[in-house]
Design a protein around this motif. Structure first.
Motif, PDB file in Angstrom:
ATOM      1  N   LEU A 261       8.942 -10.869  -3.011  1.00 54.20           N
ATOM      2  CA  LEU A 261       9.407  -9.771  -3.863  1.00 54.20           C
ATOM      3  C   LEU A 261      10.906  -9.560  -3.717  1.00 54.20           C
ATOM      4  O   LEU A 261      11.573  -9.124  -4.648  1.00 54.20           O
ATOM      5  N   GLU A 297      13.617  -0.351  -2.204  1.00 54.71           N
ATOM      6  CA  GLU A 297      14.297   0.475  -3.187  1.00 54.71           C
ATOM      7  C   GLU A 297      13.722   1.884  -3.149  1.00 54.71           C
ATOM      8  O   GLU A 297      12.509   2.076  -3.198  1.00 54.71           O
ATOM      9  N   ASN A 406      11.444   8.951  -2.762  1.00 54.81           N
ATOM     10  CA  ASN A 406      10.257   8.169  -3.075  1.00 54.81           C
ATOM     11  C   ASN A 406      10.559   6.686  -2.879  1.00 54.81           C
ATOM     12  O   ASN A 406      11.481   6.142  -3.479  1.00 54.81           O
ATOM     13  N   ASP A 407       9.796   6.061  -1.990  1.00 55.79           N
ATOM     14  CA  ASP A 407       9.946   4.632  -1.735  1.00 55.79           C
ATOM     15  C   ASP A 407       9.128   3.881  -2.779  1.00 55.79           C
ATOM     16  O   ASP A 407       7.896   3.915  -2.750  1.00 55.79           O
ATOM     17  N   ILE A 408       9.820   3.229  -3.685  1.00 54.53           N
ATOM     18  CA  ILE A 408       9.087   2.591  -4.775  1.00 54.53           C
ATOM     19  C   ILE A 408       8.798   1.120  -4.502  1.00 54.53           C
ATOM     20  O   ILE A 408       8.152   0.461  -5.288  1.00 54.53           O
ATOM     21  N   SER A 409       9.281   0.602  -3.388  1.00 52.91           N
ATOM     22  CA  SER A 409       8.958  -0.784  -3.044  1.00 52.91           C
ATOM     23  C   SER A 409       7.572  -0.830  -2.422  1.00 52.91           C
ATOM     24  O   SER A 409       7.197   0.066  -1.670  1.00 52.91           O
ATOM     25  N   PRO A 410       6.834  -1.858  -2.729  1.00 57.39           N
ATOM     26  CA  PRO A 410       5.497  -1.949  -2.141  1.00 57.39           C
ATOM     27  C   PRO A 410       5.554  -2.183  -0.636  1.00 57.39           C
ATOM     28  O   PRO A 410       6.509  -2.755  -0.116  1.00 57.39           O
ATOM     29  N   GLU A 411       4.539  -1.760   0.025  1.00 60.96           N
ATOM     30  CA  GLU A 411       4.464  -1.896   1.481  1.00 60.96           C
ATOM     31  C   GLU A 411       4.211  -3.343   1.882  1.00 60.96           C
ATOM     32  O   GLU A 411       3.708  -4.150   1.101  1.00 60.96           O
ATOM     33  N   GLU A 450       2.374  -5.820  -0.542  1.00 54.50           N
ATOM     34  CA  GLU A 450       1.236  -5.365  -1.334  1.00 54.50           C
ATOM     35  C   GLU A 450       1.647  -5.384  -2.796  1.00 54.50           C
ATOM     36  O   GLU A 450       2.695  -4.874  -3.160  1.00 54.50           O
TER      37      GLU A 450
ATOM     38  N   PHE B   3       5.054  -0.689 -10.624  1.00 50.17           N
ATOM     39  CA  PHE B   3       4.274  -1.686  -9.915  1.00 50.17           C
ATOM     40  C   PHE B   3       2.803  -1.619 -10.284  1.00 50.17           C
ATOM     41  O   PHE B   3       2.025  -2.449  -9.890  1.00 50.17           O
ATOM     42  N   SER B  15      -4.502  -0.260  -0.742  1.00 49.97           N
ATOM     43  CA  SER B  15      -3.075  -0.482  -0.480  1.00 49.97           C
ATOM     44  C   SER B  15      -2.330   0.830  -0.668  1.00 49.97           C
ATOM     45  O   SER B  15      -2.729   1.677  -1.463  1.00 49.97           O
ATOM     46  N   PHE B  16      -1.261   0.934   0.045  1.00 46.92           N
ATOM     47  CA  PHE B  16      -0.474   2.157  -0.045  1.00 46.92           C
ATOM     48  C   PHE B  16       0.136   2.307  -1.436  1.00 46.92           C
ATOM     49  O   PHE B  16       0.183   3.405  -1.990  1.00 46.92           O
ATOM     50  N   THR B  17       0.563   1.211  -1.974  1.00 44.28           N
ATOM     51  CA  THR B  17       1.137   1.259  -3.320  1.00 44.28           C
ATOM     52  C   THR B  17       0.093   1.714  -4.338  1.00 44.28           C
ATOM     53  O   THR B  17       0.382   2.518  -5.226  1.00 44.28           O
ATOM     54  N   LYS B  20      -0.570   5.373  -3.971  1.00 44.87           N
ATOM     55  CA  LYS B  20       0.525   6.158  -4.563  1.00 44.87           C
ATOM     56  C   LYS B  20       0.396   6.226  -6.083  1.00 44.87           C
ATOM     57  O   LYS B  20       0.597   7.279  -6.696  1.00 44.87           O
TER      58      LYS B  20
END
Lengths: 471, 195
Positions: A261, A297, A406-411, A450, B3, B15-17, B20
């Motif tokens: 990513l 990001e 807000n953390d918009i990058s996936p974990e 993720e 995403f 998943s955390f994403t 969210k």
């Protein structure tokens, strides 16, 4: 459910069908923290954490089990060589040739049955200044077993000693000379006129060398080195084939990942590895760390700063009786004013991820020289996310008020598996030390991050350098 | 940057994403739901967040049965979480103890053909929040969640007749409030619906 129509029910049902309320930012961020913890706990409890342990145990088990199995299958029973003196020499005392470490040569002298000659695994070393002083010249005939495994070569060497009545002086020639004259007792021998021969014969003796010529000019008699260098030959054999051996050392690998990513990025891997070799085949297991950087990001929502004013905090009054005046004291404090407009600021947060990496490699060497080996390596690599660290944590919003981050990058996912294949070139620096260079290719079965939508899996190219010690 | 895919899947719950994304999509709706039960915004947020955590914990139990099944499953968890919250907190649970109804026969469900004036969403919400907790809970279950009296009885540990009685009383209370409001508006009083 009852299906009778009720106007009041319909009124509320239709009116509140799309009721929505916005949760507060503070509550949202608090929930997301809890959700993250919950997900981590669930993953741990889901049983994925036994996989690293299983992989380690499996690897070590294969490693040790393979070594023990191969060692037992190649080991042969020790045979002691009795060296017979076919023709006796008259000695006043016993003649002992060398110091025994792993075997001995026993001479049987008809006149002196107790006479023994010990050899130091073929390394019969006589120093030049301590040459044997005997009345007879004793040409040595050394029989070296060419058959059997190198262990046999190392341990058992047959020596035939021929004594000549005319010459009893043995002169050592450098380090390859084959008699430790230090242990010879230089007592006069009463020998017959005819040439006597002491034959220290091996049971399966097939070849004999005249040690007199060896002693006089060892360079021209490379066969003699076969006695001196038996130990080295054994090591060579273990290096190339036939005997299992273990190498262990440290490695470093520079890796570049594609399809991640964060676009293409570099990863540093380092750790320790152990390799069990048997002939051209090898199995290795390692444990190390993989450190990489990434950028997350963030969206930081702020309210703009509009200005400030002095906010009234409190007032006190004091009566001035002299002037009949009420003295007023006003206390204020500065108060910032922010607009209600939401500004969205994108911020890149630098992160460092540390993985525990456990590679299990299988190998086959298709080209072998004494100093160089070329082969292929392949196997699975397991990576477990150990630590996530934020490298730059400060964000300067100026005078604006931060409303939400807000953390918009996936974990990152905690566990992923890779398949590795590479070409291994091993350079033997010395008897002990080996340098390996291995360009390899890795395919990641799971994405590093993720992702909700399926995308192409990451892959990487890298080059690994290993410094190994041969045991 | 987006995403999330268009549809919610079970994998999103792992998943955390995904969590969210689900939170951002459903939190406003579920907050409104929780607010209908407790009548307090702060409590409603707590209930909703507990509900989402329960969703994460029980995500492995979810079985997809087509579009909308995930939302329905999550809504069910939100409702049960709300009910549990009401039971566990003193300021609510004393109103959830229902007196047993003595009637032997089933109470018939009544029909209502009356017409009602247009009432805004906020006014309807305030009307519900003015209901006593017991009435409000049954009314929410029956009217807004479409549960049967049997289901409500099981959830509230009471008889079906008790549920029906609570519903009847809730309806009567609401009708009375609406009529009063109509008359107030007719006479030109500046009565507001807010409490």
């Amino acid at each position: 459910m009852d299906t009778k129509k009720h106007g009041l029910d319909d009124l509320f049902r239709n009116g509140l069908a799309d009721l929505e309320m916005s949760p507060s930012a503070a509550g949202q961020s608090q929930f997301l923290k809890k959700a993250k913890q919950e997900l981590r706990m669930r993953r741990r409890s889901a049983g994925k954490w036994w996989l690293p342990g299983l992989a380690i145990i499996l690897g070590i088990g294969l490693f040790v089990g393979g070594y023990l199995f191969l060692r037992n299958t190649t080991k042969e029973p020790i045979q002691k060589n009795n060296v017979k003196v076919t023709k006796s020499q008259k000695t006043a005392g016993k003649s002992t040739f060398g110091i025994v470490t792993r075997s001995f040569i026993k001479t049987t002298n008809p006149q002196n049955p107790g006479t023994t000659a010990n050899t130091n695994s073929g390394q019969l070393i006589a120093s030049r200044n301590q040459a044997a002083q005997t009345n007879n010249h004793i040409p040595l005939t050394i029989k070296s077993s060419k058959k059997g495994n190198p262990e046999d070569q190392k341990t058992y060497t047959s020596v035939s000693i021929q004594t000549s009545p005319s010459s009893t002086k043995v002169t050592g020639q450098g380090k390859m000379t084959a008699i430790t004259s230090q242990t010879l007792e230089n007592k006069p021998l009463s020998l017959p006129e005819k040439k006597e021969s002491h034959s220290l014969a091996n049971n399966d003796s097939s070849k004999a060398f005249d040690t007199s010529s060896i002693l006089s000019n060892p360079i021209k008699n490379p066969e003699a080195f076969s006695v001196r260098n038996d130990h080295k030959h054994a090591d060579d054999a273990s290096f190339n084939n036939k005997i299992p051996n273990i190498r262990a050392g440290l490695y470093y690998m520079a890796e570049r990942i594609f399809n991640s990513l964060d676009k293409n990025k570099y990863v540093n891997n380092f750790g320790a590895e152990g390799i069990l070799r048997y002939g051209p085949y090898s199995i290795g297991i390692g444990i190390g760390l993989s450190i990489t950087k990434a950028y997350n990001e963030m969206v930081i929502t702020t309210n703009p700063y509009l200005g400030s004013y002095q906010k009234l905090d409190s007032m006190t009054y004091h009566w001035d009786s002299r002037h009949y005046y009420l003295l007023k004291t006003i206390y204020t404090k500065p108060q910032n004013v922010y607009g209600t407009t939401l500004n969205y600021n994108y911020y890149t947060l630098s992160m460092q991820y540390t993985y525990l990496q456990i590679p299990l490699t299988l190998g086959y060497d298709f080209l072998e020289k004494n100093w160089f080996t070329l082969g292929v390596r392949f196997g699975p690599v397991m990576s477990v996310l150990l630590q996530t660290r934020e490298l730059n944590t400060s964000y300067d919003a100026g005078k604006d008020k931060i409303v939400m981050i807000n953390d918009i990058s996936p974990e990152r996912i905690n566990l992923n598996w890779q398949a590795m294949a590479g070409i291994n070139a091993a350079f033997r620096l010395s008897h002990r030390f080996i340098l390996e260079l291995e360009p390899n290719l890795r395919y990641y079965f799971d994405s590093v991050n993720e992702k909700l939508s399926p995308t192409a899996k990451p892959w990487s190219v890298g080059i690994q350098a290993s410094f190994l010690i041969n045991f | 940057m987006k995403f999330t895919s268009g549809k919610d899947t079970k994998e999103d719950l792992f998943s955390f994403t995904g969590i969210k994304a689900i939170y951002n999509r459903y939190a406003p709706r579920f907050l409104g739901l929780c607010y209908r039960y407790c009548g307090n915004r702060e409590d409603a947020e707590d209930i909703m967040h507990d509900g989402f955590l329960n969703i994460i914990r029980n995500s492995s139990q979810f079985k997809s049965r087509g579009d909308g099944s995930l939302e329905a499953w999550m809504k069910r968890i939100m409702i049960t979480t709300s009910l549990k919250y009401l039971r566990d907190h003193k300021k609510y649970n004393k109103y959830l103890v229902f007196e047993p109804v003595i009637e032997q026969q089933d109470i018939p469900d009544e029909e209502d053909d009356q017409s009602y004036p247009d009432i805004s969403q906020d006014q309807l919400l305030n009307l519900i929040l003015e209901l006593p907790v017991g009435y409000r809970t049954v009314f929410n279950f029956y009217v807004l969640e479409n549960y049967s009296h049997k289901e409500i009885a099981e959830m509230l540990h009471c008889s079906e007749n008790t549920s029906k009685t609570q519903l009847m009383r809730a309806r009567a209370w609401l009708q009375k409030r609406i009529r009063i409001s109509e008359k107030i508006e007719e006479y030109g009083h500046k009565e507001t619906w807010s409490r």
